[in-house]
Design an enzyme around this catalytic site. Structure first.
Site, PDB file in Angstrom:
ATOM      1  N   ARG A 194     -18.928   3.008 -42.237  1.00 50.54           N
ATOM      2  CA  ARG A 194     -19.896   3.946 -41.653  1.00 50.54           C
ATOM      3  C   ARG A 194     -20.046   5.176 -42.561  1.00 50.54           C
ATOM      4  O   ARG A 194     -19.058   5.841 -42.890  1.00 50.54           O
ATOM      5  CB  ARG A 194     -19.407   4.375 -40.267  1.00 50.54           C
ATOM      6  CG  ARG A 194     -20.165   5.521 -39.631  1.00 50.54           C
ATOM      7  CD  ARG A 194     -21.519   5.095 -39.120  1.00 50.54           C
ATOM      8  NE  ARG A 194     -22.169   6.166 -38.369  1.00 50.54           N
ATOM      9  CZ  ARG A 194     -23.426   6.104 -37.974  1.00 50.54           C
ATOM     10  NH1 ARG A 194     -24.173   5.047 -38.246  1.00 50.54           N
ATOM     11  NH2 ARG A 194     -23.961   7.107 -37.293  1.00 50.54           N
ATOM     12  N   GLN A 203     -13.466   7.640 -30.585  1.00 49.86           N
ATOM     13  CA  GLN A 203     -13.882   8.847 -31.304  1.00 49.86           C
ATOM     14  C   GLN A 203     -14.379   8.500 -32.710  1.00 49.86           C
ATOM     15  O   GLN A 203     -15.397   9.021 -33.165  1.00 49.86           O
ATOM     16  CB  GLN A 203     -12.692   9.825 -31.383  1.00 49.86           C
ATOM     17  CG  GLN A 203     -13.061  11.221 -31.821  1.00 49.86           C
ATOM     18  CD  GLN A 203     -14.017  11.899 -30.839  1.00 49.86           C
ATOM     19  OE1 GLN A 203     -14.074  11.554 -29.666  1.00 49.86           O
ATOM     20  NE2 GLN A 203     -14.792  12.839 -31.347  1.00 49.86           N
ATOM     21  N   PRO A 238       0.815  -1.227   0.000  1.00 47.96           N
ATOM     22  CA  PRO A 238       0.000   0.000   0.000  1.00 47.96           C
ATOM     23  C   PRO A 238       0.847   1.274   0.000  1.00 47.96           C
ATOM     24  O   PRO A 238       0.499   2.258  -0.653  1.00 47.96           O
ATOM     25  CB  PRO A 238      -0.822  -0.127   1.288  1.00 47.96           C
ATOM     26  CG  PRO A 238      -0.898  -1.597   1.541  1.00 47.96           C
ATOM     27  CD  PRO A 238       0.373  -2.193   1.015  1.00 47.96           C
ATOM     28  N   GLU A 298       4.066  -2.176 -13.831  1.00 46.85           N
ATOM     29  CA  GLU A 298       5.434  -2.459 -14.305  1.00 46.85           C
ATOM     30  C   GLU A 298       6.234  -1.165 -14.463  1.00 46.85           C
ATOM     31  O   GLU A 298       7.045  -1.018 -15.371  1.00 46.85           O
ATOM     32  CB  GLU A 298       5.399  -3.222 -15.633  1.00 46.85           C
ATOM     33  CG  GLU A 298       4.765  -4.593 -15.529  1.00 46.85           C
ATOM     34  CD  GLU A 298       5.768  -5.705 -15.267  1.00 46.85           C
ATOM     35  OE1 GLU A 298       6.919  -5.604 -15.713  1.00 46.85           O
ATOM     36  OE2 GLU A 298       5.387  -6.658 -14.585  1.00 46.85           O
ATOM     37  N   GLY A 299       5.968  -0.219 -13.568  1.00 47.47           N
ATOM     38  CA  GLY A 299       6.633   1.089 -13.628  1.00 47.47           C
ATOM     39  C   GLY A 299       5.756   2.081 -14.379  1.00 47.47           C
ATOM     40  O   GLY A 299       5.477   1.888 -15.565  1.00 47.47           O
ATOM     41  N   SER A 329       4.462   5.622 -16.236  1.00 48.57           N
ATOM     42  CA  SER A 329       5.112   6.402 -17.301  1.00 48.57           C
ATOM     43  C   SER A 329       6.139   7.369 -16.717  1.00 48.57           C
ATOM     44  O   SER A 329       7.213   7.583 -17.297  1.00 48.57           O
ATOM     45  CB  SER A 329       4.066   7.193 -18.098  1.00 48.57           C
ATOM     46  OG  SER A 329       3.342   6.324 -18.935  1.00 48.57           O
ATOM     47  N   GLU A 330       5.806   7.946 -15.550  1.00 49.73           N
ATOM     48  CA  GLU A 330       6.740   8.905 -14.944  1.00 49.73           C
ATOM     49  C   GLU A 330       8.036   8.195 -14.536  1.00 49.73           C
ATOM     50  O   GLU A 330       9.131   8.732 -14.718  1.00 49.73           O
ATOM     51  CB  GLU A 330       6.101   9.586 -13.720  1.00 49.73           C
ATOM     52  CG  GLU A 330       4.952  10.528 -14.045  1.00 49.73           C
ATOM     53  CD  GLU A 330       3.672   9.824 -14.494  1.00 49.73           C
ATOM     54  OE1 GLU A 330       3.450   8.661 -14.087  1.00 49.73           O
ATOM     55  OE2 GLU A 330       2.905  10.415 -15.271  1.00 49.73           O
ATOM     56  N   GLY A 379     -17.732   6.992 -32.653  1.00 49.17           N
ATOM     57  CA  GLY A 379     -18.789   7.883 -32.156  1.00 49.17           C
ATOM     58  C   GLY A 379     -19.562   7.241 -31.014  1.00 49.17           C
ATOM     59  O   GLY A 379     -18.965   6.592 -30.150  1.00 49.17           O
ATOM     60  N   SER A 400       5.710   2.797  -6.544  1.00 52.92           N
ATOM     61  CA  SER A 400       6.873   3.194  -7.351  1.00 52.92           C
ATOM     62  C   SER A 400       8.143   3.070  -6.518  1.00 52.92           C
ATOM     63  O   SER A 400       9.199   2.701  -7.023  1.00 52.92           O
ATOM     64  CB  SER A 400       6.724   4.641  -7.825  1.00 52.92           C
ATOM     65  OG  SER A 400       5.569   4.770  -8.628  1.00 52.92           O
TER      66      SER A 400
HETATM   67  C1  LIG Z   1      -3.906  -4.189 -12.274  1.00 57.76           C
HETATM   68  C2  LIG Z   1      -2.613  -4.101 -11.540  1.00 57.76           C
HETATM   69  C3  LIG Z   1      -1.787  -5.213 -11.482  1.00 57.76           C
HETATM   70  C4  LIG Z   1      -0.579  -5.158 -10.776  1.00 57.76           C
HETATM   71  N1  LIG Z   1       0.183  -6.290 -10.651  1.00 57.76           N
HETATM   72  C5  LIG Z   1       1.239  -6.281  -9.787  1.00 57.76           C
HETATM   73  C6  LIG Z   1       1.931  -7.493  -9.486  1.00 57.76           C
HETATM   74  O1  LIG Z   1       1.616  -8.572 -10.015  1.00 57.76           O
HETATM   75  N2  LIG Z   1       2.928  -7.442  -8.579  1.00 57.76           N
HETATM   76  C7  LIG Z   1       3.307  -6.284  -7.952  1.00 57.76           C
HETATM   77  O2  LIG Z   1       4.215  -6.330  -7.130  1.00 57.76           O
HETATM   78  N3  LIG Z   1       2.673  -5.114  -8.231  1.00 57.76           N
HETATM   79  C8  LIG Z   1       1.653  -5.088  -9.124  1.00 57.76           C
HETATM   80  N4  LIG Z   1       0.979  -3.911  -9.383  1.00 57.76           N
HETATM   81  C9  LIG Z   1       1.396  -2.676  -8.735  1.00 57.76           C
HETATM   82  C10 LIG Z   1       1.991  -1.658  -9.691  1.00 57.76           C
HETATM   83  O3  LIG Z   1       3.277  -2.063 -10.097  1.00 57.76           O
HETATM   84  C11 LIG Z   1       1.975  -0.281  -9.002  1.00 57.76           C
HETATM   85  O4  LIG Z   1       0.633   0.150  -8.966  1.00 57.76           O
HETATM   86  C12 LIG Z   1       2.843   0.733  -9.696  1.00 57.76           C
HETATM   87  O5  LIG Z   1       4.192   0.409  -9.533  1.00 57.76           O
HETATM   88  C13 LIG Z   1       2.622   2.155  -9.198  1.00 57.76           C
HETATM   89  O6  LIG Z   1       2.662   2.211  -7.798  1.00 57.76           O
HETATM   90  P1  LIG Z   1       1.488   2.979  -7.013  1.00 57.76           P
HETATM   91  O7  LIG Z   1       0.206   2.452  -7.522  1.00 57.76           O
HETATM   92  O8  LIG Z   1       1.745   2.885  -5.553  1.00 57.76           O
HETATM   93  O9  LIG Z   1       1.585   4.476  -7.448  1.00 57.76           O
HETATM   94  P2  LIG Z   1       2.497   5.613  -6.757  1.00 57.76           P
HETATM   95  O10 LIG Z   1       3.889   5.134  -6.649  1.00 57.76           O
HETATM   96  O11 LIG Z   1       1.811   6.080  -5.516  1.00 57.76           O
HETATM   97  O12 LIG Z   1       2.429   6.742  -7.849  1.00 57.76           O
HETATM   98  C14 LIG Z   1       1.337   7.653  -7.952  1.00 57.76           C
HETATM   99  C15 LIG Z   1       1.688   8.685  -9.018  1.00 57.76           C
HETATM  100  O13 LIG Z   1       2.877   9.388  -8.637  1.00 57.76           O
HETATM  101  C16 LIG Z   1       3.859   9.287  -9.646  1.00 57.76           C
HETATM  102  N5  LIG Z   1       5.198   9.252  -9.057  1.00 57.76           N
HETATM  103  C17 LIG Z   1       5.652   8.468  -8.039  1.00 57.76           C
HETATM  104  N6  LIG Z   1       6.951   8.703  -7.810  1.00 57.76           N
HETATM  105  C18 LIG Z   1       7.345   9.632  -8.728  1.00 57.76           C
HETATM  106  C19 LIG Z   1       8.577  10.281  -9.017  1.00 57.76           C
HETATM  107  N7  LIG Z   1       9.696  10.007  -8.337  1.00 57.76           N
HETATM  108  N8  LIG Z   1       8.600  11.193 -10.020  1.00 57.76           N
HETATM  109  C20 LIG Z   1       7.486  11.486 -10.720  1.00 57.76           C
HETATM  110  N9  LIG Z   1       6.284  10.904 -10.498  1.00 57.76           N
HETATM  111  C21 LIG Z   1       6.218   9.984  -9.517  1.00 57.76           C
HETATM  112  C22 LIG Z   1       3.521   8.001 -10.380  1.00 57.76           C
HETATM  113  O14 LIG Z   1       4.069   7.985 -11.671  1.00 57.76           O
HETATM  114  C23 LIG Z   1       1.996   8.037 -10.379  1.00 57.76           C
HETATM  115  O15 LIG Z   1       1.544   8.863 -11.400  1.00 57.76           O
HETATM  116  C24 LIG Z   1      -0.201  -3.948 -10.127  1.00 57.76           C
HETATM  117  C25 LIG Z   1      -1.031  -2.821 -10.217  1.00 57.76           C
HETATM  118  C26 LIG Z   1      -2.226  -2.895 -10.887  1.00 57.76           C
HETATM  119  C27 LIG Z   1      -3.133  -1.687 -10.887  1.00 57.76           C
END
Ligand SMILES: Cc1cc2nc3c(=O)[nH]c(=O)nc-3n(C[C@H](O)[C@H](O)[C@H](O)COP(=O)(O)OP(=O)(O)OC[C@H]3O[C@@H](n4cnc5c(N)ncnc54)[C@H](O)[C@@H]3O)c2cc1C
Length: 419
Positions: free
Chosen positions: A303, A372, A132, A399-400, A402-403, A375, A136
């Protein structure tokens, strides 16, 4: 060395055709139903196992292709059929990658086959890293692993979240902090077999999601999970050496000494593994984007409004041109990174991240444009493009994010540890 070519070889062409047929005939017709049910599509995984697609042999041969391209081809074709079902079929490979990158040869031989089971009794695997408060920033994870030397046992406690196949997998690979003060340098991976389900490892909340709804995503609760010493992936003596080095390093830093950055096994080394797996994830996004592009192109040609097909308007035709251009660019980035990874070419500019970043954002953009172009129809669940749009969005998050991909690329190209 032969000259440069992007032509697929015979094996790859056969693979692509075979997977496309399975995707078209089995996965796509089931996609809407399993999206609505939001349940693991066991019958489809079973069919994939019977066809030889959900199996250790199949993934091992895809991985073994010396060009690196077979794995992205596999991902693109399966996810063209449906991303939720696709992830239900390939999610196991996350756990497998955790075992391959950390385990000893004996552990790999013992556990990897158990991740798949066989066609009569399919099994799943999961990789549990995120928590939780550690998404990232995995270095701040709170799950602990405490070793009892006298009993040669590990006790794990903590909560993992958003875990693909979490709780329903037979094999869980769990990353935990052995010495939390050392952050990423103090973490290790553990393999948890089916005997511990309900005995220290249990499924917590199952999440209802925006997209990839057929793929199971849950919390995994580790409550005084007592594992044998052999559950540690890798050798205990090597872990001890690594921890000792990390403690020395921390002490030197506390004394104010300036140290060179070093790679961290289990921390940055795990990140290197992710970097290598990113092209495969990018290829999944390419599959979704291709599905949406193809559907939108056909729709635009049939269409009619104002007495002519809507594709005859530049506004629509140019949208399709952009969709196809970005789709092809995504695939090229994915194939380049997959080829580099397989041929030990270092990702000096974050090429693995580039492929996942661009393909993920392209999938979101292409699926949105597909809505889009369709429609009102595109906005309803009568047509698949709204589902593809929902499915695509996860590719800018897991998997990480975009940021985080941009962070990796910018650090790689600048040589500066951008915070
Ligand atoms: C459907 C799904 C399946 C998943 N499967 C797995 C799995 O099998 N195993 C596993 O271990 N995890 C899994 N995950 C977890 C997933 O890897 C994380 O959700 C992801 O790494 C992002 O972490 P977070 O959700 O805590 O977001 P946060 O880290 O809280 O990020 C929130 C926002 O802040 C931005 N942010 C954070 N730090 C920075 C920074 N330094 N600079 C700029 N922006 C930043 C992020 O880019 C994002 O936009 C899964 C998630 C989902 C939704």
């Amino acid at each position: 060395m032969t000259g440069f070519t992007l032509e697929l070889n015979e094996d790859q062409t056969t693979l692509q055709k075979w997977l496309h047929e399975f995707s078209e005939n089995v996965i796509r017709p089931a996609a809407s139903e399993w999206d609505e049910r939001e349940e693991t599509p066991w019958p489809i995984i079973q069919e994939a196992a019977k066809a030889g697609i959900y199996s250790l042999d199949f993934f091992a041969s895809s991985w073994a292709d010396e060009t690196g391209i077979s794995l992205p081809i596999t991902m693109e074709e399966l996810f063209w059929g449906d991303a939720g079902i696709g992830l239900s079929i390939v999610g196991t490979t996350l756990g497998v990658a955790g075992i391959l990158s950390n385990g000893t040869l004996d552990q790999i031989g013992e556990w990897v086959p158990q991740c798949f089971g066989d066609e009569n009794d399919v099994k799943l695997a999961a990789l549990a890293v995120s928590e939780p408060n550690a998404g990232s920033d995995v270095s701040s994870m709170k799950t602990t692993a405490v070793y009892d030397e006298a009993k040669d046992q590990w006790t794990l406690n903590g909560v993992k979240t958003w875990i693909t196949n979490g709780g329903i997998a037979d094999v869980h690979v769990v990353v935990a902090a052995v010495d939390p003060a050392l952050k990423a340098r103090g973490q290790a991976s553990f393999v948890v077999g089916p005997d511990f389900k309900g005995k220290g490892l249990s499924q917590g909340q199952k999440f209802k999601k925006h997209g990839i709804r057929a793929s199971h995503t849950s919390e995994v609760i580790l409550d005084n999970l007592v594992l044998p010493g052999s559950a540690l992936l890798g050798e205990k003596s090597k872990l001890d050496e690594r921890l000792a080095r990390a403690r020395e390093r921390a002490a030197a830093l506390a004394r104010g000494e300036k140290l060179e950055r070093t790679r961290v096994k289990g921390g940055q080394a795990a990140m290197a593994t992710f970097e290598a797996s990113r092209p495969a994830v990018g290829a999944q996004a390419v599959g979704i984007a291709r599905a949406a592009y193809e559907y939108a192109l056909e729709y635009a040609k049939t269409r009619e409004q104002f007495g002519r097909p809507i594709v005859e308007n530049q506004g629509i035709a140019f949208m399709l041109a952009d969709m196809k251009t970005k789709l092809d660019a995504s695939r090229l980035l994915v194939w380049r990174a997959a080829w580099m990874g397989k041929n030990n070419q270092p990702f000096t500019a974050g090429e693995g991240s580039m492929s996942k970043l661009f393909a993920g954002e392209t999938a979101v953009e292409v699926t949105e444009k597909a809505i889009q172009i369709l429609g009102g129809n595109g906005y309803t669940r009568e047509y698949p493009v709204e589902r593809w749009h929902r499915d695509a969005k996860i590719y800018t998050i897991f998997e990480g994010t975009s940021e985080i991909q941009r962070l990796i690329i910018s650090r790689a190209i600048s040589g500066i540890q951008i915070p």
